[in-house]
Design an enzyme around this catalytic site. Structure first.
Site, PDB file in Angstrom:
ATOM      1  N   CYS A 111      -1.543   9.199   3.050  1.00  0.00           N
ATOM      2  CA  CYS A 111      -1.525   8.537   1.501  1.00  0.00           C
ATOM      3  C   CYS A 111      -2.535   8.990   0.613  1.00  0.00           C
ATOM      4  CB  CYS A 111      -0.944   7.178   1.510  1.00  0.00           C
ATOM      5  SG  CYS A 111      -2.227   6.295   2.456  1.00  0.00           S
TER       6      CYS A 111
ATOM      7  N   GLU B 113       0.981  -1.154  -0.017  1.00  0.00           N
ATOM      8  CA  GLU B 113       0.055  -0.034   0.066  1.00  0.00           C
ATOM      9  C   GLU B 113       0.980   1.207  -0.109  1.00  0.00           C
ATOM     10  OE1 GLU B 113      -1.254   3.196   1.186  1.00  0.00           O
ATOM     11  OE2 GLU B 113      -2.630   2.304   2.769  1.00  0.00           O
TER      12      GLU B 113
END
Length: 475
Positions: free
Chosen positions: A285, A251
């Site tokens: 993010c 990720e």
């Protein structure tokens, strides 16, 4: 606090090494404590402990795992202030962000505790009527988990929780930026009764990262890896895993767009975009880095966006803290490049001098073009840019014109339009009428393109940590 040295966990015991490094708080830029620094000897000891523990943990009843996770929730609540203080000290996070991390960690524990009994195999029909088959779901073995500093309790716990629930053992390679926070996370599991060796934790000084990471991934006893962090480091992790034929869940970074259509509720869109861009100083993010606004409402939206930012993150609040001065310098460099090439300043002052070199207030640009570095680069800081659009095709082209694909948002009162756009945006998630920052236990989480592959959360997150085994037999 300066005399304290953060230990590891190896085989259930705290280990302090002769070699240490200093940990500095971004809030004060002063050393707050030291941390043990792993060598290959500690790597081998951690892997051995995890492998030995796997022999019994893989056979543990799901109810045993469930009960440990429930106990961990109680301990998180009991130690909430202590654990929050670790995170605030080491990462500069405000209390609200630390509390949110701890609450989400508790939510994840409760959700996964309820899923421990859901892993099951199947009994397929085979060609020969005198034969049968079973398809079993088995844990991999020793898992390497690598988690970052920006949401340490959320990202740290999910990196180990799903593997442990599926019967694997784990080594958490904690970030050197908040080792005591990660120690706190691991200590909760041990206090909750997790058997020795099931969860081990290592930290190392930055200079040792290549050697320690390579040693862990190349060890034949380590069966799978998960990494959350930058795309640049994710490429390294992916390459090392590929060279050693290890599966990996990644990720990685993002460059999230929020599309604001002409029929959007502009007050809601402005508030959600402000939060999505500047929560945790933009160090998420999923942060909103591009805001694509329909030409007909751009002027009105910009006023509302500036008002929302001023109301939530204005001068009445402390200047946001970034993890280090390098992050501030990166954002200021991106802004300077854009402004020198014709971008306009919609909000903020990139040249403002704050009380420490790790602080920076929000900045919003307009008029960004593809020639500017900020168009492509993930800022991972308190900057965002507004773009004008007129058609769905144009909005989708800009939203997809990035190597990343983690999350996005669409603001419109026409659900059909929102769903139509959602289908065309290349990302792991699209949030209609809410901000790009959205992650919860009941929703799969992961990216597309260079934002990674694989999924955390839900049964999909649990399925990541088992592999099938086919068994055939004669009646």
């Amino acid at each position: 606090m300066a005399e304290y040295t953060v230990p590891f966990f190896i085989n259930g015991e705290e280990v302090v090494t002769p070699k240490t490094f200093e940990v500095t708080s971004p809030a004060t830029q002063k050393v707050v404590h030291k941390c043990s620094s792993a060598t290959d000897a500690e790597v081998q000891a951690a892997v051995k402990a995890a492998d030995e523990a796997f022999k019994t943990w893989r056979k543990s009843h799901p109810n045993q795992r469930r009960d440990i996770f429930h106990k961990a929730v109680e301990i998180f609540e009991k130690r909430k202030e202590e654990l929050g203080n670790y995170m605030m000290t080491e990462t500069g996070a405000p209390r609200q962000w630390a509390d949110f991390n701890i609450q989400t960690a508790k939510d994840l524990l409760l959700d996964v505790a309820g899923r421990c009994n859901t892993l099951e195999g199947s009994f397929p029909v085979v060609n020969d009527p005198n034969s049968g088959a079973l398809v079993l779901q088995e844990p991999f073995g020793v898992i390497l988990a690598v988690a970052p500093w920006n949401a340490p309790y959320i990202l740290g716990i999910r990196s180990i929780l799903y593997p442990l629930a599926a019967g694997n053992t784990a080594i958490l390679k904690a970030t050197e930026l908040c080792p005591r926070t990660m120690w706190g996370l691991c200590s909760v599991f041990h206090e909750a009764g997790l058997p020795k060796g099931v969860l081990n934790m290592l930290v190392h000084e930055p200079a040792n990262a290549p050697a320690i990471t390579s040693s862990l991934i190349s060890n034949p006893l380590v069966k799978k890896v998960n990494f959350t962090g930058s795309t640049a480091v994710g490429r390294i992790i992916g390459r090392l895993a590929g060279e050693n034929l290890k599966p990996v869940l990644l990720e990685l970074g993002g460059k999230a767009s929020a599309i604001v259509w002409e029929d959007a509720d502009l007050d809601n869109a402005a508030t959600q975009c402000a939060l999505g861009a500047f929560l945790n100083s933009g160090q998420i993010c999923m942060s909103t880095e591009r805001i694509l606004v329909h030409k007909k409402v751009r002027a009105e939206f910009e006023k509302k966006l500036v008002g929302a930012v001023e109301n939530i993150f204005g001068p009445q609040t402390p200047a946001p803290i970034l993890i280090n001065s390098v992050a501030v310098d990166k954002n200021k460099k991106l802004l300077a490049d854009a402004l020198s090439k014709g971008a306009k300043l919609l909000y903020g002052n990139p040249d403002a001098v704050e009380e420490t070199a790790t602080r920076m207030r929000p900045v919003i640009l307009s008029g960004v073009t593809t020639e500017m570095d900020i168009y492509k680069t993930e800022s991972f800081g308190p900057t965002t840019s507004v773009y004008e659009i007129e058609t769905e095709e144009e909005a989708l082209r800009i939203a997809n014109d990035t190597e990343y694909g983690l999350t996005s948002a669409v603001f419109t009162e026409d659900l059909r339009r929102g769903l139509r756009m959602a289908k065309e945006i290349e990302s792991g998630a699209v949030h209609i009428n809410s901000m790009t920052v959205h992650d919860e236990a009941t929703l799969p989480h992961g990216g597309a393109k260079e934002s990674g592959h694989g999924r955390f959360n839900t049964n999909k997150g649990l399925q990541e940590w088992v592999r099938s085994k086919t068994v055939t037999f004669k009646y």
